[in-house]
Motif scaffolding. Structure first.
Motif, short mmCIF file in Angstrom:
data_model
loop_
_atom_site.label_atom_id
_atom_site.label_comp_id
_atom_site.label_asym_id
_atom_site.label_seq_id
_atom_site.Cartn_x
_atom_site.Cartn_y
_atom_site.Cartn_z
N THR A 9 0.73 -1.27 -0.09
CA THR A 9 -0.11 0.10 0.05
C THR A 9 1.07 1.31 0.12
OG1 THR A 9 -1.69 -1.41 1.21
CG2 THR A 9 -1.84 0.95 1.03
N LEU A 10 1.84 1.11 0.81
CA LEU A 10 2.83 2.42 0.75
C LEU A 10 3.62 2.74 -0.54
CD1 LEU A 10 4.54 2.31 4.45
CD2 LEU A 10 2.87 3.66 3.73
N GLY A 11 3.96 1.52 -1.05
CA GLY A 11 4.60 1.61 -2.52
C GLY A 11 3.64 2.06 -3.47
N LEU A 12 2.34 1.49 -3.47
CA LEU A 12 1.44 2.22 -4.44
C LEU A 12 1.19 3.77 -4.13
CD1 LEU A 12 -1.14 -0.81 -4.81
CD2 LEU A 12 0.54 0.28 -6.45
N ALA A 13 0.91 4.02 -3.05
CA ALA A 13 0.84 5.64 -2.61
C ALA A 13 2.05 6.37 -3.15
CB ALA A 13 0.58 5.84 -1.10
N ALA A 14 3.24 6.24 -2.92
CA ALA A 14 4.58 6.49 -3.61
C ALA A 14 4.40 6.69 -4.92
CB ALA A 14 5.57 5.80 -2.84
N LEU A 15 4.07 5.44 -5.48
CA LEU A 15 4.10 5.74 -7.03
C LEU A 15 2.81 6.65 -7.52
CD1 LEU A 15 4.74 2.01 -8.24
CD2 LEU A 15 6.20 3.94 -8.34
N GLY A 16 1.61 6.72 -6.78
CA GLY A 16 0.79 7.43 -7.23
C GLY A 16 0.88 9.08 -7.05
N SER A 17 1.71 9.32 -6.05
CA SER A 17 2.01 10.67 -5.48
C SER A 17 3.21 11.08 -6.75
CB SER A 17 2.42 10.80 -4.11
OG SER A 17 3.69 10.19 -3.99
N TRP A 18 3.80 10.22 -7.19
CA TRP A 18 5.02 10.60 -8.17
C TRP A 18 4.31 11.35 -9.64
CZ3 TRP A 18 9.90 10.98 -7.70
CH2 TRP A 18 10.77 11.08 -8.79
N ALA A 19 2.79 10.76 -9.76
CA ALA A 19 2.30 11.36 -11.00
C ALA A 19 1.95 12.88 -10.70
CB ALA A 19 0.93 10.61 -11.13
N PHE A 20 1.73 13.49 -9.34
CA PHE A 20 1.29 14.78 -9.20
C PHE A 20 2.79 15.53 -9.01
CE2 PHE A 20 -2.11 12.49 -7.93
CZ PHE A 20 -2.87 12.91 -8.78
N TYR A 21 3.93 14.92 -9.22
CA TYR A 21 5.19 15.62 -9.00
C TYR A 21 5.46 16.83 -9.89
CZ TYR A 21 10.19 16.34 -8.00
OH TYR A 21 11.17 16.68 -7.63
N PRO A 22 5.91 17.96 -9.71
CA PRO A 22 5.82 19.12 -10.47
C PRO A 22 6.99 18.77 -11.76
CG PRO A 22 6.53 19.74 -8.36
CD PRO A 22 6.06 18.23 -8.32
N ARG A 23 6.31 19.08 -12.94
CA ARG A 23 7.07 18.93 -14.14
C ARG A 23 7.93 20.13 -14.57
NH1 ARG A 23 2.71 15.74 -14.78
NH2 ARG A 23 3.13 13.45 -15.43
N ALA A 24 9.17 20.01 -15.51
CA ALA A 24 9.66 21.15 -15.84
C ALA A 24 8.77 22.22 -16.67
CB ALA A 24 10.74 20.83 -16.65
N ALA A 25 8.69 23.41 -16.62
CA ALA A 25 7.69 24.30 -17.37
C ALA A 25 8.20 24.08 -19.08
CB ALA A 25 7.92 25.66 -16.90
N ALA A 26 6.95 24.16 -19.63
CA ALA A 26 6.93 24.08 -21.09
C ALA A 26 7.70 25.07 -21.72
CB ALA A 26 5.59 23.78 -21.57
N GLU A 27 8.41 24.77 -22.77
CA GLU A 27 9.30 25.80 -23.45
C GLU A 27 8.06 26.98 -24.16
OE1 GLU A 27 11.61 26.21 -27.38
OE2 GLU A 27 11.70 24.44 -26.62
N PRO A 28 8.37 28.47 -23.72
CA PRO A 28 7.38 29.31 -24.35
C PRO A 28 7.11 29.00 -25.78
CG PRO A 28 9.25 30.36 -23.13
CD PRO A 28 9.79 28.81 -23.30
N GLY A 29 5.82 29.41 -26.13
CA GLY A 29 5.73 28.88 -27.58
C GLY A 29 5.54 30.32 -28.51
N TYR A 30 5.90 31.50 -28.40
CA TYR A 30 5.62 32.64 -29.19
C TYR A 30 7.03 33.22 -29.51
CZ TYR A 30 1.10 32.30 -27.22
OH TYR A 30 -0.46 31.83 -27.33
N MET A 31 6.69 33.83 -30.87
CA MET A 31 8.08 34.47 -31.50
C MET A 31 7.57 35.85 -32.20
SD MET A 31 10.71 33.09 -34.38
CE MET A 31 11.51 31.85 -33.28
N ILE A 32 8.22 36.85 -32.34
CA ILE A 32 8.01 37.90 -32.85
C ILE A 32 8.94 38.38 -34.12
CG2 ILE A 32 7.62 40.45 -32.95
CD1 ILE A 32 6.86 40.12 -29.90
#
Length: 120
Positions: A9-32
């Motif tokens: 149960t603790l292992g599943l909880a740890a793996l499940g919480s990994w899904a909500f771990y903050p990811r790196a921000a996406a590269e900005p998608g605009y150019m002028i």
């Protein structure tokens, strides 16, 4: 059995919480891309990348007529389109400004075409 169930149960909880771990921000998608033309300077095509880097390309007006400035701009936009960019918004601006170097002379005429590009 109880310990195995507890650790499972603790292992599943740890793996499940990994899904909500903050990811790196996406590269900005605009150019002028901006075409800047004045009667006191050579026409330039300014490109501001998503990281904020600015590149200036002086457009060729000696071998090509001035009306080809838009054709040269279109060639740059097509090059960027092949790299995955699409035009999201276009603005044009023009008018007169006082010549800072020689105020007694007639004012300078300018126009700019600004293209906001979005990464597809």
């Amino acid at each position: 059995m109880k310990k195995t169930l507890l650790w499972g149960t603790l292992g599943l909880a740890a793996l499940g919480s990994w899904a909500f771990y903050p990811r790196a921000a996406a590269e900005p998608g605009y150019m002028i891309v901006s075409l800047r033309v004045t009667n006191s300077e050579r026409p330039t095509l300014v490109t501001i990348s998503p990281s904020g880097e600015e590149t200036k390309d002086v457009l060729n007006t000696k071998t090509k007529p001035v009306r080809s400035l838009q054709a040269q701009t279109l060639a740059k936009l097509n090059e960027l389109r092949n790299q995955g960019w699409a035009v999201a918004h276009v603005t044009s601006n023009g008018g007169y400004v006082q010549n800072a170097n020689n105020p007694a002379l007639s004012p300078d005429y300018f126009f700019t075409d600004n293209y906001l590009l979005e990464k597809q």
